[in-house]
Design a protein around this motif. Structure first.
Motif, PDB file in Angstrom:
ATOM      1  N   ALA A  28      18.316  22.071  22.134  1.00 13.52           N
ATOM      2  CA  ALA A  28      19.463  22.109  21.901  1.00 13.52           C
ATOM      3  C   ALA A  28      20.329  22.351  23.150  1.00 13.52           C
ATOM      4  CB  ALA A  28      19.830  23.083  21.053  1.00 13.52           C
ATOM      5  N   ILE A  29      19.883  22.611  24.113  1.00 18.05           N
ATOM      6  CA  ILE A  29      20.558  22.704  25.481  1.00 18.05           C
ATOM      7  C   ILE A  29      19.989  21.797  26.350  1.00 18.05           C
ATOM      8  CG2 ILE A  29      21.256  24.453  27.226  1.00 18.05           C
ATOM      9  CD1 ILE A  29      21.015  26.430  25.350  1.00 18.05           C
ATOM     10  N   SER A  30      20.502  20.550  26.476  1.00 16.90           N
ATOM     11  CA  SER A  30      19.818  19.407  27.181  1.00 16.90           C
ATOM     12  C   SER A  30      20.917  19.020  28.077  1.00 16.90           C
ATOM     13  CB  SER A  30      19.530  18.304  26.283  1.00 16.90           C
ATOM     14  OG  SER A  30      19.073  17.206  26.788  1.00 16.90           O
ATOM     15  N   LEU A  31      20.356  18.709  29.242  1.00 18.02           N
ATOM     16  CA  LEU A  31      21.117  18.106  30.534  1.00 18.02           C
ATOM     17  C   LEU A  31      20.555  16.741  30.632  1.00 18.02           C
ATOM     18  CD1 LEU A  31      21.312  20.928  33.080  1.00 18.02           C
ATOM     19  CD2 LEU A  31      22.925  20.505  31.307  1.00 18.02           C
ATOM     20  N   LEU A  32      21.237  15.675  31.100  1.00 19.18           N
ATOM     21  CA  LEU A  32      21.364  14.443  31.398  1.00 19.18           C
ATOM     22  C   LEU A  32      21.458  14.214  32.906  1.00 19.18           C
ATOM     23  CD1 LEU A  32      21.684  11.454  30.837  1.00 19.18           C
ATOM     24  CD2 LEU A  32      23.786  11.676  30.293  1.00 19.18           C
ATOM     25  N   LEU A  33      20.377  13.768  33.436  1.00 12.03           N
ATOM     26  CA  LEU A  33      20.395  13.646  35.005  1.00 12.03           C
ATOM     27  C   LEU A  33      20.143  12.000  35.202  1.00 12.03           C
ATOM     28  CD1 LEU A  33      17.966  16.357  36.153  1.00 12.03           C
ATOM     29  CD2 LEU A  33      20.315  16.630  35.618  1.00 12.03           C
ATOM     30  N   LEU A  34      21.327  11.612  35.922  1.00 17.06           N
ATOM     31  CA  LEU A  34      21.362  10.184  36.213  1.00 17.06           C
ATOM     32  C   LEU A  34      21.185   9.771  37.690  1.00 17.06           C
ATOM     33  CD1 LEU A  34      24.293  10.216  33.816  1.00 17.06           C
ATOM     34  CD2 LEU A  34      23.021   8.104  33.781  1.00 17.06           C
ATOM     35  N   ARG A  35      20.238   9.094  38.056  1.00 17.36           N
ATOM     36  CA  ARG A  35      20.041   8.645  39.551  1.00 17.36           C
ATOM     37  C   ARG A  35      20.828   7.467  40.054  1.00 17.36           C
ATOM     38  NH1 ARG A  35      14.346   8.367  42.872  1.00 17.36           N
ATOM     39  NH2 ARG A  35      15.334   7.865  44.885  1.00 17.36           N
ATOM     40  N   GLN A  36      21.608   7.353  41.044  1.00 15.23           N
ATOM     41  CA  GLN A  36      21.986   6.238  41.812  1.00 15.23           C
ATOM     42  C   GLN A  36      21.645   6.499  43.091  1.00 15.23           C
ATOM     43  OE1 GLN A  36      24.387   3.931  40.049  1.00 15.23           O
ATOM     44  NE2 GLN A  36      22.810   4.592  38.781  1.00 15.23           N
ATOM     45  N   GLY A  37      20.381   6.021  43.613  1.00 12.30           N
ATOM     46  CA  GLY A  37      19.932   6.070  45.093  1.00 12.30           C
ATOM     47  C   GLY A  37      19.623   7.667  45.309  1.00 12.30           C
ATOM     48  N   GLU A  38      20.248   8.103  46.369  1.00 15.52           N
ATOM     49  CA  GLU A  38      19.979   9.440  46.708  1.00 15.52           C
ATOM     50  C   GLU A  38      20.895  10.439  45.940  1.00 15.52           C
ATOM     51  OE1 GLU A  38      16.944  10.188  48.582  1.00 15.52           O
ATOM     52  OE2 GLU A  38      17.016   8.018  48.127  1.00 15.52           O
ATOM     53  N   GLN A  39      21.868   9.994  44.884  1.00 21.96           N
ATOM     54  CA  GLN A  39      22.531  10.951  44.339  1.00 21.96           C
ATOM     55  C   GLN A  39      22.102  11.043  42.844  1.00 21.96           C
ATOM     56  OE1 GLN A  39      26.473   8.658  44.858  1.00 21.96           O
ATOM     57  NE2 GLN A  39      27.253  10.704  45.152  1.00 21.96           N
ATOM     58  N   VAL A  40      22.443  12.208  42.156  1.00 23.93           N
ATOM     59  CA  VAL A  40      22.166  12.460  41.101  1.00 23.93           C
ATOM     60  C   VAL A  40      23.446  13.066  40.524  1.00 23.93           C
ATOM     61  CG1 VAL A  40      21.005  13.995  39.416  1.00 23.93           C
ATOM     62  CG2 VAL A  40      19.775  13.161  41.472  1.00 23.93           C
ATOM     63  N   PHE A  41      23.815  12.360  39.323  1.00 25.34           N
ATOM     64  CA  PHE A  41      24.759  12.867  38.281  1.00 25.34           C
ATOM     65  C   PHE A  41      24.393  13.649  36.995  1.00 25.34           C
ATOM     66  CE2 PHE A  41      26.223   9.221  40.766  1.00 25.34           C
ATOM     67  CZ  PHE A  41      27.365   9.756  41.470  1.00 25.34           C
ATOM     68  N   ALA A  42      24.952  14.752  36.687  1.00 22.81           N
ATOM     69  CA  ALA A  42      24.358  15.442  35.889  1.00 22.81           C
ATOM     70  C   ALA A  42      25.696  15.944  34.587  1.00 22.81           C
ATOM     71  CB  ALA A  42      23.831  16.871  36.271  1.00 22.81           C
ATOM     72  N   TYR A  43      25.183  15.752  33.479  1.00 24.85           N
ATOM     73  CA  TYR A  43      26.197  16.010  32.556  1.00 24.85           C
ATOM     74  C   TYR A  43      25.395  16.901  31.115  1.00 24.85           C
ATOM     75  CZ  TYR A  43      28.659  12.244  34.961  1.00 24.85           C
ATOM     76  OH  TYR A  43      29.308  11.557  35.887  1.00 24.85           O
ATOM     77  N   GLU A  44      26.144  17.384  30.476  1.00 21.45           N
ATOM     78  CA  GLU A  44      25.549  18.071  29.212  1.00 21.45           C
ATOM     79  C   GLU A  44      25.242  16.677  28.526  1.00 21.45           C
ATOM     80  OE1 GLU A  44      28.256  20.779  27.307  1.00 21.45           O
ATOM     81  OE2 GLU A  44      28.272  21.995  29.207  1.00 21.45           O
ATOM     82  N   ASN A  45      23.949  16.738  27.788  1.00 17.63           N
ATOM     83  CA  ASN A  45      23.388  15.579  27.049  1.00 17.63           C
ATOM     84  C   ASN A  45      23.978  15.865  25.444  1.00 17.63           C
ATOM     85  OD1 ASN A  45      22.067  13.609  26.014  1.00 17.63           O
ATOM     86  ND2 ASN A  45      20.094  14.685  26.042  1.00 17.63           N
ATOM     87  N   ALA A  46      25.459  15.729  25.634  1.00 16.08           N
ATOM     88  CA  ALA A  46      26.137  15.895  24.438  1.00 16.08           C
ATOM     89  C   ALA A  46      27.247  14.854  24.281  1.00 16.08           C
ATOM     90  CB  ALA A  46      26.643  17.302  23.938  1.00 16.08           C
TER      91      ALA A  46
END
Ligand code: FES
Length: 111
Positions: A28-46
């Motif tokens: 229920a408490i999930s995070l979404l991690l997206l990688r673009q090269g050496e960068q990671v963008f994180a958001y709540e998975n909602a």
């Protein structure tokens, strides 16, 4: 000061891909991690539309022309800022989560 536990290693995320992590061990408490090269963008998975998870199966995400697609009703989000550019929540944004990468480990940002 103890540093936060790592969410994953950078290499756990394919470049251009995404994973879901549950830092508290509950889906229920999930995070979404997206990688673009050496960068990671994180958001709540909602999704801002109806609050559903964005993945079609745990940790499996859809992309279309460089946009992240919510599997529930097709909203499309930009990777770098989480803004919805088409779909039922156009103009709204995913909830960003601050992360940082140290020694190849992705962690929640300290501040
Ligand atoms: S819940 Fe994501 S588009 Fe409806």
């Amino acid at each position: 000061m103890k540093y936060p536990e790592p969410l994953c290693r950078l290499e756990d995320i394919l470049d251009g891909g995404a994973i879901a992590v549950e830092p508290l061990g509950v889906a229920a408490i999930s995070l979404l991690l997206l990688r673009q090269g050496e960068q990671v963008f994180a958001y709540e998975n909602a999704c801002p539309h109806a609050g559903q998870r964005l993945d079609w199966s745990p940790g499996k995400f859809l992309f279309d022309n460089g946009l992240l697609v919510c599997t529930a009703h097709g909203a499309c989000f930009k990777i770098a800022d989480g803004i919805c550019v088409s779909g039922p929540c156009r103009g709204e944004s995913l909830q960003a989560v601050a992360v940082e990468i140290r020694s190849g480990e992705v962690t929640l940002a300290r501040d």
